[in-house]
Design a protein around this motif. Sequence first.
Motif, mmCIF file in Angstrom:
data_model
loop_
_atom_site.group_PDB
_atom_site.id
_atom_site.type_symbol
_atom_site.label_atom_id
_atom_site.label_comp_id
_atom_site.label_asym_id
_atom_site.label_seq_id
_atom_site.Cartn_x
_atom_site.Cartn_y
_atom_site.Cartn_z
ATOM 1 N N UNK A 125 70.141 64.082 41.922
ATOM 2 C CA UNK A 125 69.522 65.263 42.526
ATOM 3 C C UNK A 125 69.688 65.269 44.045
ATOM 4 N N UNK A 126 69.492 64.115 44.676
ATOM 5 C CA UNK A 126 69.625 64.040 46.124
ATOM 6 C C UNK A 126 71.043 64.310 46.589
ATOM 7 N N UNK A 127 72.021 63.766 45.881
ATOM 8 C CA UNK A 127 73.412 63.996 46.228
ATOM 9 C C UNK A 127 73.808 65.447 46.057
ATOM 10 N N UNK A 180 68.273 79.901 52.199
ATOM 11 C CA UNK A 180 68.885 79.287 51.015
ATOM 12 C C UNK A 180 68.845 77.764 51.072
ATOM 13 N N UNK A 181 69.049 77.201 52.268
ATOM 14 C CA UNK A 181 68.980 75.746 52.417
ATOM 15 C C UNK A 181 67.580 75.241 52.085
ATOM 16 N N UNK A 182 66.559 75.984 52.508
ATOM 17 C CA UNK A 182 65.175 75.596 52.219
ATOM 18 C C UNK A 182 64.905 75.601 50.717
ATOM 19 N N UNK A 183 65.453 76.595 50.017
ATOM 20 C CA UNK A 183 65.278 76.662 48.558
ATOM 21 C C UNK A 183 65.947 75.462 47.897
ATOM 22 N N UNK A 189 61.418 68.851 45.189
ATOM 23 C CA UNK A 189 59.980 68.736 44.955
ATOM 24 C C UNK A 189 59.508 69.635 43.827
ATOM 25 N N UNK A 190 60.075 70.840 43.770
ATOM 26 C CA UNK A 190 59.649 71.825 42.770
ATOM 27 C C UNK A 190 60.879 72.405 42.084
ATOM 28 N N UNK A 191 61.263 71.796 40.988
ATOM 29 C CA UNK A 191 62.462 72.260 40.278
ATOM 30 C C UNK A 191 62.295 73.693 39.796
ATOM 31 N N UNK A 195 63.997 81.215 41.795
ATOM 32 C CA UNK A 195 64.798 81.907 42.796
ATOM 33 C C UNK A 195 66.187 82.229 42.275
ATOM 34 N N UNK A 196 66.778 81.280 41.553
ATOM 35 C CA UNK A 196 68.108 81.514 40.978
ATOM 36 C C UNK A 196 68.053 82.649 39.970
#
Length: 498
Positions: A146-148, A369-372, A378-380, A386-387
Motif C-alpha cells: 500500500x505504501x509503495x 488528488x494527492x491528499x485523497x 488511513x481510510x481505504x 472518491x473513485x
Amino acid sequence: MSENTPVVEHDEDAAHLASLGYSCDTTFKREMSFWGNVSLGFTYLSPIAGVYSMFAISLGQAGPPMAWALVIALVGQFLVALVFGEVVSNYPVAGGVYPWSRRLWGRKWAWMNGWIYVVALVGTLAAVAYGAAPFVASIFGGSLDAGGTVLVALGTLVIATILNFSGTRVLSLAATVGLIAEMIGAVGISLYLLLFHRQQDWSVVFDNQGIGNDAPGGYLGAFAAAALIGMFAYYGFEANGDVAEEIKDPSARVPKAMRMTLYIGGFAANVLVFSLVFAVPDFAAVASGDVADPIGEALHNAFGPVFPLVMFVVVVAFISCITSLQAAASRLVYSMARDGFLPASHFLARFNEKRHVPNNALLTAAFFPAAVVVLSLLLEDALTAMVGFGTVGIYIGFQMVVLAALRARLMGWRPAGKFRLGAWAYPVNVLALVWGVAAVLNILWPRPTGGGWAEDYLLIMTTVGVIAVGWIYMLASKAYAKGDAPAGDASGPIKTAV
C-alpha cells in the motif's frame, strides 16, 4: 495611412471571447494545435486506463458479451458530444461544463455543476494515479504494498504537474506523445493478440459461458453491472472544450476535435476489449477469481521477454491521462475563480505570465488528488468513495449541460456557433438526455458487494453528500452571486464583436 503605421489584424477569436464578456487580452496563448486538442481529449478518455481498470471485473460479472457495452456507451456518448459541440461552438470559454451551464441556465446551476465536476475530477485523478502504480511495478517484475502504491501514485502526479506547468505547447506535445503511446498500447497490442494469440472463436462474444445467470435480476442485471466498463471509457471529449481559449478558431475546431476524440477513442477501446476477450483462455477462472489479472496474464504470455516494454508504454499512457485530467481540472478551477465563484478566487485565478498557465489552479488540481491518495493509507473507504464518485459525478456534470441545453432551446436559444445541429438538435438533445440519465442510474444502482448495506450504498451516500455540501455552501456563502460574468442569457444567438 502612413507606411510606418502598424497593421492590426482582426482577431476573430478574441472578438468572440469579448462578446461573451471576457477580455480580448486573454492570458492564455492559443498554442494548441487541432491534433494537440484531439490528443488531449483522447488521453483524458484513455482507453488503456479505462479498459485495463475494469476488464477483469466486467468479464467476471457478465462473461464475453460484456464487450458490447463499449459499443452501446460509444453511441450514447457520441450523442452527448454532439450537444457539447454545439454548445462549445457558441461559448468557447475555458472551463467546459461550468461556463456552459452558466450561460445556458444560470448562476446556481453553474455553481453546482462546477462543484460536482471539480470533486469528480479529483476522484478520477486519484483513481488513475493509484491505478498506474501496479503497471509501474510490472516494468520491474515486482509488486507494491500500500505504501509503495501511494508513493508511485504521487510520483505520477508530480510528473503530470511539471508537464502542465511547462505551458500549453508542452501540454499539447505531451498529449500527442500520450496519443501515440495509447495507440501502440491499445491498437498495436490488440492486433498482435488477434493475429497471434487468439484463444477463442469469434462467436464467444455472444456466449456468456454461464457467467451472470445467477446474478440479481438475471443476466440482464449482470450485463448492466458489467456495462460500467463502457461508461468508464468515454468521457474525455469534454476536455477538448476545457482548453477552448488555447486553440485557434475554437468555434469550429473544438466540436470537430470532440467528434474525432470519440472516433479514435471508440475504435481503440473496442478493438482492445474484443481482442482481450478473444485472448482469455479460461473465462470460468476469471469469474471465480482464480485469475485475478487476465490482462496481465494474457500480455505476459503473448509478449514474454518484451513484457516490461509493453508495460512501459502502458505507464506512459497512464501519465498522459493524468496530465490531461489535471489540465482539465485546472481550467475548470480557474474559470470558476475568474468569475469569483470559489473561495480564495483571487488566489486561484492567478496566472503564470511566463508560461501562460493558471499556476495556483494547477497546484490545487495536484494537491487534492494527492491528499485523497495519501488518505487511502488511513481510510481505504475514502478512496473507494472518491473513485466511485469520479465517474458518476462526471456523468451528472455532463447531463446538467445536456438538460440545460434542452431547456435553453425550449426557451428560445438559437445556437449561432460554427457547428450547429440544425433540424437534428431536438432529437439528439433528447436522446442524449435519456442515455445520460439511464447511465447515471445504472452507475448509482446499489449492487451486493458482500460488505454489507453500507458498502452497497456507499456511492449513493457519497453522491448525496457531495451535492448536499455544495448546495449548502452555495446558499450560505452566496458564491453564485459573485462576479459579473454573463449568466442565463441563452435566449437567442450571440452577437460576435467586430
